[in-house]
Design a protein around this motif. Structure first.
Motif, PDB file in Angstrom:
ATOM      1  N   THR A 194       0.767  -1.230  -0.001  1.00 52.99           N
ATOM      2  CA  THR A 194       0.028   0.023   0.034  1.00 52.99           C
ATOM      3  C   THR A 194       0.847   1.096  -0.001  1.00 52.99           C
ATOM      4  N   VAL A 195       0.607   2.057  -0.976  1.00 52.76           N
ATOM      5  CA  VAL A 195       1.477   3.130  -1.408  1.00 52.76           C
ATOM      6  C   VAL A 195       0.800   4.590  -1.249  1.00 52.76           C
ATOM      7  N   GLU A 196       1.177   5.552  -0.566  1.00 54.98           N
ATOM      8  CA  GLU A 196       0.574   6.919  -0.696  1.00 54.98           C
ATOM      9  C   GLU A 196       1.335   7.769  -1.547  1.00 54.98           C
ATOM     10  N   VAL A 197       0.469   8.443  -2.424  1.00 54.55           N
ATOM     11  CA  VAL A 197       1.370   9.511  -3.461  1.00 54.55           C
ATOM     12  C   VAL A 197       0.837  10.728  -3.198  1.00 54.55           C
ATOM     13  N   TRP A 198       1.428  11.734  -2.976  1.00 60.13           N
ATOM     14  CA  TRP A 198       0.996  13.085  -2.785  1.00 60.13           C
ATOM     15  C   TRP A 198       1.476  13.932  -4.141  1.00 60.13           C
ATOM     16  N   TYR A 199       0.480  14.488  -4.588  1.00 55.08           N
ATOM     17  CA  TYR A 199       0.730  15.028  -6.040  1.00 55.08           C
ATOM     18  C   TYR A 199      -0.148  16.160  -6.184  1.00 55.08           C
ATOM     19  N   VAL A 200       0.264  16.973  -7.181  1.00 53.77           N
ATOM     20  CA  VAL A 200      -0.392  18.023  -7.882  1.00 53.77           C
ATOM     21  C   VAL A 200      -0.989  17.771  -9.085  1.00 53.77           C
ATOM     22  N   ASN A 201      -2.179  18.197  -9.348  1.00 56.49           N
ATOM     23  CA  ASN A 201      -2.870  17.755 -10.775  1.00 56.49           C
ATOM     24  C   ASN A 201      -3.373  18.812 -11.319  1.00 56.49           C
ATOM     25  N   LEU A 202      -3.013  18.872 -12.705  1.00 54.67           N
ATOM     26  CA  LEU A 202      -3.296  20.248 -13.479  1.00 54.67           C
ATOM     27  C   LEU A 202      -4.205  19.849 -14.519  1.00 54.67           C
ATOM     28  N   THR A 203      -5.183  20.457 -14.602  1.00 55.75           N
ATOM     29  CA  THR A 203      -6.374  20.293 -15.532  1.00 55.75           C
ATOM     30  C   THR A 203      -7.289  21.447 -16.182  1.00 55.75           C
ATOM     31  N   THR A 220      -3.911  13.274  -2.306  1.00 52.63           N
ATOM     32  CA  THR A 220      -2.898  12.106  -1.870  1.00 52.63           C
ATOM     33  C   THR A 220      -3.645  10.987  -2.184  1.00 52.63           C
ATOM     34  N   SER A 221      -3.141  10.168  -3.011  1.00 50.92           N
ATOM     35  CA  SER A 221      -3.947   8.842  -3.484  1.00 50.92           C
ATOM     36  C   SER A 221      -3.398   7.839  -2.674  1.00 50.92           C
ATOM     37  N   THR A 222      -4.339   6.850  -2.257  1.00 51.55           N
ATOM     38  CA  THR A 222      -3.964   5.456  -1.529  1.00 51.55           C
ATOM     39  C   THR A 222      -3.824   4.390  -2.565  1.00 51.55           C
ATOM     40  N   GLN A 223      -2.904   3.869  -3.029  1.00 46.82           N
ATOM     41  CA  GLN A 223      -2.859   2.784  -3.967  1.00 46.82           C
ATOM     42  C   GLN A 223      -2.437   1.419  -3.429  1.00 46.82           C
ATOM     43  N   LYS A 224      -3.239   0.361  -3.609  1.00 43.99           N
ATOM     44  CA  LYS A 224      -3.103  -0.810  -3.253  1.00 43.99           C
ATOM     45  C   LYS A 224      -2.412  -1.663  -4.291  1.00 43.99           C
ATOM     46  N   GLU A 239      -8.534   8.366  -3.301  1.00 36.54           N
ATOM     47  CA  GLU A 239      -7.700   9.452  -3.179  1.00 36.54           C
ATOM     48  C   GLU A 239      -8.490  10.376  -2.034  1.00 36.54           C
ATOM     49  N   ARG A 240      -7.797  11.274  -1.504  1.00 36.92           N
ATOM     50  CA  ARG A 240      -8.384  12.514  -0.552  1.00 36.92           C
ATOM     51  C   ARG A 240      -7.497  13.764  -1.058  1.00 36.92           C
ATOM     52  N   GLU A 241      -8.369  14.818  -0.755  1.00 40.53           N
ATOM     53  CA  GLU A 241      -7.692  16.187  -0.791  1.00 40.53           C
ATOM     54  C   GLU A 241      -6.474  16.495  -0.146  1.00 40.53           C
ATOM     55  N   GLY A 242      -5.504  17.389  -0.397  1.00 43.48           N
ATOM     56  CA  GLY A 242      -4.709  17.714  -0.010  1.00 43.48           C
ATOM     57  C   GLY A 242      -3.468  16.746   0.356  1.00 43.48           C
TER      58      GLY A 242
END
Length: 272
Positions: A194-203, A220-224, A239-242
């Motif tokens: 299980t890996v959490e990835v903190w990122y910024v998204n441009l759309t 921040t996405s939680t990927q299994k 995912e969750r915000e922030g």
């Protein structure tokens, strides 16, 4: 509306290039200069300079001054350092593959999957299917594709400012790109992680007359992930915000500048 809000944290990508994180280097502050005091003092001074130069050179290589060989230990939570193992050995379509069967490999896979899953390919049915099959475990792909086909409806495309087939209107550039900031393993075994990835998204849509300007959002996405015959593959992604930083004082660029930047600057392949 950020696409991340609609499909559980799928991040964006462009063309990929290898990006190996660099080791931290610090400023070297010397003491106050003193008059020379004979050959012994001179030799000592030369020795100190040589040691400083060697330490700086090793730091720039991401190594340890006490060990000239590349580090093979796992970096801490706050560290991002290259290892002696090449983190990515190939691609599956546009998605990097060949991650190591360890915690660092799982983090590299998670970061690159976050980037891939929000690219413009996700908005077009054919490219979306190829991308999902490249990053998800086979047993979850078919059900996920059905749900995504429902999600990316004509109404969703219209709300995003796109044509029904997921392409941008004439003279506009569709931007969907994710930039990972960091990763953390919260659970690990030989079979899964299980890996959490903190990122910024441009759309958004860039170009003259756009009514959907490019905006940034932090998640921040939680990927299994599971270890399969094809390497690390996703089994779920939420995912969750922030965390979201305070906006700085940078001037917002005009739409034409954003459109040019997206075409000019390619994305990266991320490695822990």
């Amino acid at each position: 509306m950020s696409p991340g809000d609609e499909h559980d944290g799928y991040g964006g990508s462009g063309q990929t290039r290898t990006r190996l994180p660099e080791g931290n280097t610090g400023d070297v502050h010397g003491g106050t200069r003193r008059p020379a005091r004979g050959s012994r003092s001179l030799l000592m001074g030369v020795g100190v300079v040589v040691l400083l130069v060697a330490a700086i050179a090793l730091a720039n290589r991401g190594g340890n001054p006490s060990d000239a060989s590349p580090s093979t230990t796992s970096p801490g939570k706050a560290a991002t350092a290259p290892t002696g193992t090449r983190p990515v050995t190939g691609t599956n379509g546009t998605v990097p593959t060949g991650y190591a069967h360890d915690e660092q490999g799982a983090q590299s896979a998670a970061a690159n999957y976050a980037v891939a899953l929000g690219s413009t390919d996700m908005y077009q049915r054919g490219p979306r299917e190829a991308l999902v099959r490249a990053v998800y475990a086979p047993e979850v792909v078919d059900d996920l594709l059905k749900r995504l086909d429902t999600l990316y409806s004509p109404a969703f495309m219209a709300n995003t400012g796109l044509e029904p087939n997921g392409t941008a209107p004439t003279d506009l550039t569709f931007v969907a790109r994710t930039v990972p900031i960091g990763t953390e393993v919260t659970d690990y075994s030989e079979d899964g992680a299980t890996v959490e990835v903190w990122y910024v998204n441009l759309t958004g849509l860039a170009g003259k007359g756009s009514t959907k300007p490019v905006t940034s959002a932090w998640f921040t996405s939680t990927q299994k992930l599971g270890w399969t015959a094809e390497g690390w593959r996703l089994t779920s992604n939420d995912e969750r915000e922030g965390p979201t930083p305070v906006n700085g004082d940078s001037r917002a660029s005009v739409a034409e500048e954003i459109a040019a930047a997206v075409e000019q600057y390619g994305g990266f392949t991320y490695a822990r």
